[in-house]
Design a protein around this motif. Structure first.
Motif, PDB file in Angstrom:
ATOM      1  N   PHE A  43      50.484  50.602  46.855  1.00 33.69           N
ATOM      2  CA  PHE A  43      50.783  51.283  48.123  1.00 33.69           C
ATOM      3  C   PHE A  43      49.722  52.346  48.445  1.00 33.69           C
ATOM      4  O   PHE A  43      50.041  53.475  48.811  1.00 33.69           O
ATOM      5  N   ASP A  44      48.458  51.966  48.260  1.00 34.29           N
ATOM      6  CA  ASP A  44      47.295  52.798  48.584  1.00 34.29           C
ATOM      7  C   ASP A  44      47.202  54.052  47.720  1.00 34.29           C
ATOM      8  O   ASP A  44      46.650  55.059  48.135  1.00 34.29           O
ATOM      9  N   VAL A  45      47.732  53.992  46.488  1.00 34.23           N
ATOM     10  CA  VAL A  45      47.630  55.108  45.544  1.00 34.23           C
ATOM     11  C   VAL A  45      46.883  54.608  44.311  1.00 34.23           C
ATOM     12  O   VAL A  45      47.332  53.686  43.640  1.00 34.23           O
ATOM     13  N   CYS A  46      45.746  55.204  43.998  1.00 35.94           N
ATOM     14  CA  CYS A  46      45.014  54.821  42.792  1.00 35.94           C
ATOM     15  C   CYS A  46      45.824  55.254  41.571  1.00 35.94           C
ATOM     16  O   CYS A  46      46.205  56.423  41.466  1.00 35.94           O
ATOM     17  N   PRO A  47      46.095  54.339  40.643  1.00 35.38           N
ATOM     18  CA  PRO A  47      46.887  54.703  39.466  1.00 35.38           C
ATOM     19  C   PRO A  47      46.140  55.623  38.502  1.00 35.38           C
ATOM     20  O   PRO A  47      46.744  56.204  37.617  1.00 35.38           O
ATOM     21  N   THR A  48      44.854  55.789  38.691  1.00 28.03           N
ATOM     22  CA  THR A  48      44.078  56.669  37.819  1.00 28.03           C
ATOM     23  C   THR A  48      43.949  58.063  38.418  1.00 28.03           C
ATOM     24  O   THR A  48      44.374  59.046  37.820  1.00 28.03           O
ATOM     25  N   CYS A  49      43.376  58.158  39.616  1.00 30.10           N
ATOM     26  CA  CYS A  49      43.088  59.489  40.187  1.00 30.10           C
ATOM     27  C   CYS A  49      44.100  59.941  41.233  1.00 30.10           C
ATOM     28  O   CYS A  49      44.122  61.116  41.580  1.00 30.10           O
ATOM     29  N   GLY A  50      44.901  59.022  41.763  1.00 26.99           N
ATOM     30  CA  GLY A  50      45.862  59.399  42.796  1.00 26.99           C
ATOM     31  C   GLY A  50      45.300  59.356  44.200  1.00 26.99           C
ATOM     32  O   GLY A  50      46.009  59.622  45.160  1.00 26.99           O
ATOM     33  N   GLY A  51      44.018  59.027  44.335  1.00 28.19           N
ATOM     34  CA  GLY A  51      43.400  58.924  45.655  1.00 28.19           C
ATOM     35  C   GLY A  51      43.783  57.636  46.356  1.00 28.19           C
ATOM     36  O   GLY A  51      44.590  56.853  45.871  1.00 28.19           O
ATOM     37  N   ALA A  89      54.790  50.086  34.171  1.00 28.81           N
ATOM     38  CA  ALA A  89      55.874  51.039  34.431  1.00 28.81           C
ATOM     39  C   ALA A  89      55.316  52.426  34.759  1.00 28.81           C
ATOM     40  O   ALA A  89      55.828  53.114  35.643  1.00 28.81           O
ATOM     41  N   ASP A  90      54.270  52.829  34.058  1.00 27.68           N
ATOM     42  CA  ASP A  90      53.641  54.117  34.328  1.00 27.68           C
ATOM     43  C   ASP A  90      52.983  54.125  35.706  1.00 27.68           C
ATOM     44  O   ASP A  90      53.081  55.108  36.446  1.00 27.68           O
ATOM     45  N   ILE A  91      52.321  53.019  36.055  1.00 26.92           N
ATOM     46  CA  ILE A  91      51.702  52.899  37.380  1.00 26.92           C
ATOM     47  C   ILE A  91      52.765  53.006  38.464  1.00 26.92           C
ATOM     48  O   ILE A  91      52.614  53.749  39.431  1.00 26.92           O
ATOM     49  N   HIS A  94      53.984  56.594  38.798  1.00 25.11           N
ATOM     50  CA  HIS A  94      52.930  57.430  39.396  1.00 25.11           C
ATOM     51  C   HIS A  94      52.848  57.193  40.907  1.00 25.11           C
ATOM     52  O   HIS A  94      52.808  58.138  41.692  1.00 25.11           O
ATOM     53  N   VAL A  95      52.838  55.931  41.300  1.00 27.53           N
ATOM     54  CA  VAL A  95      52.763  55.575  42.712  1.00 27.53           C
ATOM     55  C   VAL A  95      53.991  56.104  43.463  1.00 27.53           C
ATOM     56  O   VAL A  95      53.871  56.709  44.534  1.00 27.53           O
ATOM     57  N   ALA A  96      55.171  55.911  42.888  1.00 30.91           N
ATOM     58  CA  ALA A  96      56.398  56.374  43.541  1.00 30.91           C
ATOM     59  C   ALA A  96      56.393  57.887  43.722  1.00 30.91           C
ATOM     60  O   ALA A  96      56.876  58.400  44.733  1.00 30.91           O
ATOM     61  N   GLY A 100      54.157  59.069  49.122  1.00 31.82           N
ATOM     62  CA  GLY A 100      54.580  59.647  50.398  1.00 31.82           C
ATOM     63  C   GLY A 100      53.692  60.800  50.870  1.00 31.82           C
ATOM     64  O   GLY A 100      53.863  61.320  51.964  1.00 31.82           O
ATOM     65  N   ILE A 101      52.750  61.187  50.050  1.00 29.45           N
ATOM     66  CA  ILE A 101      51.820  62.277  50.394  1.00 29.45           C
ATOM     67  C   ILE A 101      50.567  61.653  50.995  1.00 29.45           C
ATOM     68  O   ILE A 101      50.000  60.717  50.421  1.00 29.45           O
TER      69      ILE A 101
END
Length: 106
Positions: A43-51, A89-91, A94-96, A100-101
């Protein structure tokens, strides 16, 4: 001039992403995923950096300015396959937590 690494695969599903793939997406740290994983899992969230992600540029096949030597014949894409170090599961958690930000506010 530093060239993008152009990783050859999606770091989540391992789909091949050749250097001219219109499906490749990257974050600002060059994490590489396919469009399907970015849209339906991450959902457009990088699982590493959050970008967020953008379409990865296509490296030209040849150098159009021979004095710069920028084409694939001089700067080939990487052949090293990369996989996310995070479990699914961690990804998902993190994405969830941050999806929304808005990317510019993460």
């Amino acid at each position: 001039m530093v060239a993008l690494e152009l990783r050859p695969n999606c770091e989540l599903c391992d789909k091949d992403l050749p250097p001219d793939s219109p499906e490749a997406r990257i974050c600002s740290y060059e994490c590489t995923y396919c469009a399907d994983c970015v849209e339906t899992v991450l959902f457009d969230v990088c699982p590493t950096c959050g970008g967020n992600f953008v379409p990865r540029p296509v490296r030209p096949l040849r150098s159009w300015r021979p004095d710069l030597k920028l084409g694939r014949e001089f700067r080939p894409p990487s052949d090293k396959r990369v996989h996310s170090k995070y479990e699914r599961a961690d990804i998902d958690a993190h994405v969830a937590r941050i999806r929304g930000i808005a990317p510019e506010e993460r």
